[in-house]
Design a protein around this motif. Structure first.
Motif, short mmCIF file in Angstrom:
data_model
loop_
_atom_site.label_atom_id
_atom_site.label_comp_id
_atom_site.label_asym_id
_atom_site.label_seq_id
_atom_site.Cartn_x
_atom_site.Cartn_y
_atom_site.Cartn_z
N THR A 128 0.83 -1.21 0.00
CA THR A 128 0.00 0.00 0.00
C THR A 128 0.86 1.26 0.00
O THR A 128 0.55 2.25 -0.67
CB THR A 128 -0.93 0.00 1.22
OG1 THR A 128 -1.75 -1.17 1.20
CG2 THR A 128 -1.82 1.23 1.23
N SER A 129 1.95 1.23 0.75
CA SER A 129 2.85 2.37 0.80
C SER A 129 3.49 2.63 -0.56
O SER A 129 3.64 3.78 -0.99
CB SER A 129 3.94 2.13 1.86
OG SER A 129 4.80 3.24 1.97
N LEU A 169 2.13 1.83 -3.47
CA LEU A 169 1.06 2.36 -4.32
C LEU A 169 0.86 3.85 -4.07
O LEU A 169 0.72 4.64 -5.02
CB LEU A 169 -0.24 1.60 -4.05
CG LEU A 169 -1.48 2.09 -4.80
CD1 LEU A 169 -1.26 1.99 -6.31
CD2 LEU A 169 -2.71 1.28 -4.37
N THR A 170 0.84 4.25 -2.79
CA THR A 170 0.67 5.66 -2.45
C THR A 170 1.79 6.51 -3.04
O THR A 170 1.56 7.60 -3.59
CB THR A 170 0.64 5.83 -0.92
OG1 THR A 170 -0.45 5.08 -0.38
CG2 THR A 170 0.48 7.30 -0.54
N GLN A 171 3.02 6.01 -2.95
CA GLN A 171 4.15 6.76 -3.46
C GLN A 171 4.15 6.84 -4.98
O GLN A 171 4.49 7.87 -5.56
CB GLN A 171 5.46 6.11 -2.98
CG GLN A 171 6.67 7.02 -3.06
CD GLN A 171 6.54 8.25 -2.19
OE1 GLN A 171 6.00 8.20 -1.08
NE2 GLN A 171 7.01 9.39 -2.67
N LYS A 217 1.51 6.86 -6.92
CA LYS A 217 0.49 7.84 -7.28
C LYS A 217 1.00 9.26 -7.05
O LYS A 217 0.77 10.16 -7.86
CB LYS A 217 -0.78 7.60 -6.46
CG LYS A 217 -1.55 6.34 -6.85
CD LYS A 217 -2.80 6.19 -6.00
CE LYS A 217 -3.63 4.98 -6.44
NZ LYS A 217 -4.86 4.82 -5.60
N LYS A 218 1.70 9.46 -5.96
CA LYS A 218 2.23 10.78 -5.62
C LYS A 218 3.26 11.25 -6.65
O LYS A 218 3.20 12.39 -7.13
CB LYS A 218 2.86 10.74 -4.23
CG LYS A 218 3.42 12.06 -3.75
CD LYS A 218 4.01 11.92 -2.35
CE LYS A 218 4.64 13.23 -1.88
NZ LYS A 218 5.21 13.10 -0.51
#
Length: 354
Positions: free
Chosen positions: A226-227, A229-231, A233-234
């Protein structure tokens, strides 16, 4: 004793023949591998981004007999010299397992030979003993890191396994595959992420090290995924919807560093908690260069030894099934049966293994 091994649990069709004579003579275990053949279905599944069970089963049917003939042709002797047949009984894809089971049982019936179903993970666990220079004695701690499994266990002997810790969600291999998809890399994801990470900057992304300090030997990689994926996207949003090759490499490097650090930390803790000094690493992720390098350094620092299967035996293969079958029959010849039913076990926890 000569054992023919058949592996069809997922997307590799593997066949091999091993002989216990060298082990009984005190020679290196690897000398018992007389012949092997392996066919990978990667090219067939790559367009789907993963294994398609029905296609996998059909391809096993197409490949298995020619592979058996190839191994027999390359091995001194013939069918009459085979003493037993071992096959992967589970876990795995039901249809794929049935192909191997039906061929193994059919051959055993026709030849009037005993047949033995093998747990796929036991094959991986014992595969490091197949190395030509193997010098591994029981008991030892095993780190099993394959596509669907991440486990630490104490191995006291053949068939004597105690699970010390395992993943609570995604396995390491699954995390690699999912990260590869996020980065737009091709299937299989593990090798692609690992190779890309070599050119990444280790300081760009500091991803979490899940459960590194949990006090137990369990794993959890869903949060790391998840981390990532978040990065992704960022970084993509900050670059007008574009993720450059260098940015992908930086994410891959951060991910690999995080997952390797957790695997190494837990493995060292397992050795210390059990009081054992030998670590055996098995499974597809065990071929990861970063993991091997980090484990070698950490084990050397603690005066532990670490062993791996030969690189060509890290993925699924018939040699590990033949070898596990031979080791089990050597320990207990009564395990071999002449039961011809196709009794596969797609879901088969290792701690259920007798």
């Amino acid at each position: 004793m000569r054992v023919l091994g058949i592996e069809t649990s997922c997307d590799e069709t593997g066949v091999a023949i091993v002989d216990t004579a060298p082990w009984e003579a005190g020679k290196p275990a690897g000398m018992g591998l007389l012949g092997q053949a392996l066919y990978s279905q990667i090219a067939m599944h790559i367009d789907y981004g993963g294994v398609v069970p029905e296609l996998a089963s059909r391809d096993h049917i197409k490949r298995i007999i020619p592979l058996i003939n190839q191994v027999l042709k390359e091995t001194p002797g013939g069918l009459e010299d085979i003493d037993a047949i071992a096959f992967t009984q589970g876990p795995g894809l039901a249809g794929a397992l049935l192909v191997g089971a039906s061929v193994a049982k059919g051959m055993a019936l026709a030849l009037n030979k005993p047949v033995l179903g093998i747990h796929h993970l036991e094959g991986h666990l014992l595969s490091p003993l197949l190395a030509d220079d193997a010098n591994i004695n029981f008991p030892f701690v095993a780190l099993l890191v394959s596509g669907g499994h991440t486990q630490l266990m104490k191995v006291t002997g053949v068939g004597e396994y105690t699970i010390l810790g395992e993943t609570l969600d995604d396995a390491a291999g699954e995390a690699f595959d999912k990260t590869a998809k996020m980065l737009g890399l091709s299937y299989p994801g593990g090798p692609a992420v690992s190779n890309l990470s070599k050119t990444g900057n280790p300081s760009t992304h500091q991803f979490p090290r899940p459960m590194k300090h949990s006090g137990d030997l369990d794993f959890s990689f869903a949060g790391l995924k998840t981390s990532v994926l978040t990065q992704v996207k960022k970084v993509t949003a900050a670059n007008n919807g574009h993720l450059s090759d260098s940015a992908k490499a930086d994410v891959a490097r951060g991910f690999v560093d995080a997952i390797v650090e957790v695997l190494v930390s837990k493995s060292i803790s397992a050795l210390k908690q059990t009081g054992l000094t030998t670590l055996v690493v098995a499974g597809g992720v065990g071929a990861n260069e970063q993991l091997r390098e980090s484990l070698a350094q950490s084990c050397a620092k603690e005066d532990f030894s670490v062993h791996y299967p030969p690189m060509h035996l890290c993925t699924d293969n018939g040699a590990m099934i033949a070898f596990a079958g031979a080791m089990r029959l050597k320990k207990n010849p009564q395990l071999a049966t002449k039961h011809w039913g196709f009794d596969v076990r797609p879901r088969w926890p290792l701690d259920d293994l007798e």
